[in-house]
Scaffold this active site. Structure first.
Site, PDB file in Angstrom:
ATOM      1  N   LEU A   1      45.998  50.731  43.016  1.00  0.00           N
ATOM      2  CA  LEU A   1      46.368  49.616  43.876  1.00  0.00           C
ATOM      3  C   LEU A   1      45.165  48.686  43.896  1.00  0.00           C
ATOM      4  CD1 LEU A   1      48.054  51.406  46.935  1.00  0.00           C
ATOM      5  CD2 LEU A   1      49.183  50.308  44.995  1.00  0.00           C
ATOM      6  N   ASP A   2      45.393  47.378  43.721  1.00  0.00           N
ATOM      7  CA  ASP A   2      44.249  46.478  43.673  1.00  0.00           C
ATOM      8  C   ASP A   2      43.590  46.354  45.039  1.00  0.00           C
ATOM      9  OD1 ASP A   2      45.299  44.127  45.175  1.00  0.00           O
ATOM     10  OD2 ASP A   2      46.684  43.939  43.491  1.00  0.00           O
ATOM     11  N   LYS A   3      42.439  45.728  45.059  1.00  0.00           N
ATOM     12  CA  LYS A   3      41.603  45.665  46.262  1.00  0.00           C
ATOM     13  C   LYS A   3      42.349  45.108  47.464  1.00  0.00           C
ATOM     14  CE  LYS A   3      37.051  44.012  47.762  1.00  0.00           C
ATOM     15  NZ  LYS A   3      35.830  43.266  47.336  1.00  0.00           N
TER      16      LYS A   3
END
Length: 237
Positions: free
Chosen positions: A107-109
């Site tokens: 999951l991206d930041k």
């Protein structure tokens, strides 16, 4: 069923408790003990469930699966140079385990929600392989109101993302209101949900993964996690 036996120093080293050469000292200090107070040496063959560390049972053995509520601002990386890592939310010794704990996909930041982590490489591969078609549901907040044809486009299996040649597999869009939706996908391409909405002229301002297969976050708050039974994942894959 009791686990197979292995050398005490090898077991503790693989779980990140200490270096193998430190076990003799920890035994002398009674930090490491046998559940039935049997004598131990570093090379004693033991089962995982026989050993206590500081009077507590050992962490789960290899094959551990962690369900985490990933907060915004954390990255799915082992590189400390990238900022706050999801692994920082786990006990420090878990970063020393061998095999290493890794995230199941990323999951991206700026994305929150359900994240799985495991030290089981075969399981990780199975859960991230598109051929197993594990559904993942995302809740998205959009910058602009829907046009109305997005659901049909996403379900068609013809949407091609910028820079790619293969169309996305069909995805299911559920509209909550003009700027809030859920999207169910069975792939895990790089920034896929954000790029799908970009391809239809919109922008995702907030993104949260609410489920992975049959798993949900339950009552877990951002930053919290729990160790789950790997058998639960059989239903997800």
């Amino acid at each position: 069923m009791p686990s197979s036996k292995t050398r005490l120093d090898k077991l503790l080293g693989s779980l990140g408790y200490c270096a193998r050469k430190e076990v003799a000292v920890l035994l002398k200090e009674e930090v490491i003990t046998h559940i039935e107070n049997l004598p131990l040496k570093p090379d004693t063959k033991v089962s995982h469930e026989e050993i206590l560390f500081e009077s507590e049972p050992l962490d789960p053995p290899q094959g551990m699966v962690i369900l985490m509520h990933k907060p915004v601002g954390y990255v799915c990386s082992h590189d400390d140079g990238e900022g706050r890592l999801v692994y920082d939310l786990l006990p420090p010794r878990w970063r020393l385990r061998d095999p290493k704990i890794s995230t199941v996909g990323r999951l991206d930041k700026e994305t929150s929600g359900l994240l799985l982590l495991t030290d089981d490489g075969a399981l990780l591969h199975r859960l991230t392989s598109p051929k197993h078609k594990v559904p993942k549901v995302y809740e998205a907040t959009l910058d602009r109101a829907l046009k109305g044809d997005e659901g049909e486009i996403f379900a068609s299996g013809t949407l091609i993302l910028n820079g790619e040649k293969t169309p996305c597999l069909p995805a299911k869009l559920t509209v909550i209101d003009d700027t809030h939706v859920t999207l169910e996908i069975i792939e895990g391409r790089y920034h896929q949900v954000r790029r799908m909405f970009a391809a239809v002229g919109n922008h995702v301002t907030a993104l949260h993964r609410s489920s992975f297969g049959n798993l949900t976050l339950g009552d877990l708050k951002p930053g919290e996690y729990q160790v789950i039974d790997p058998l639960n994942l059989a239903k997800s894959s």
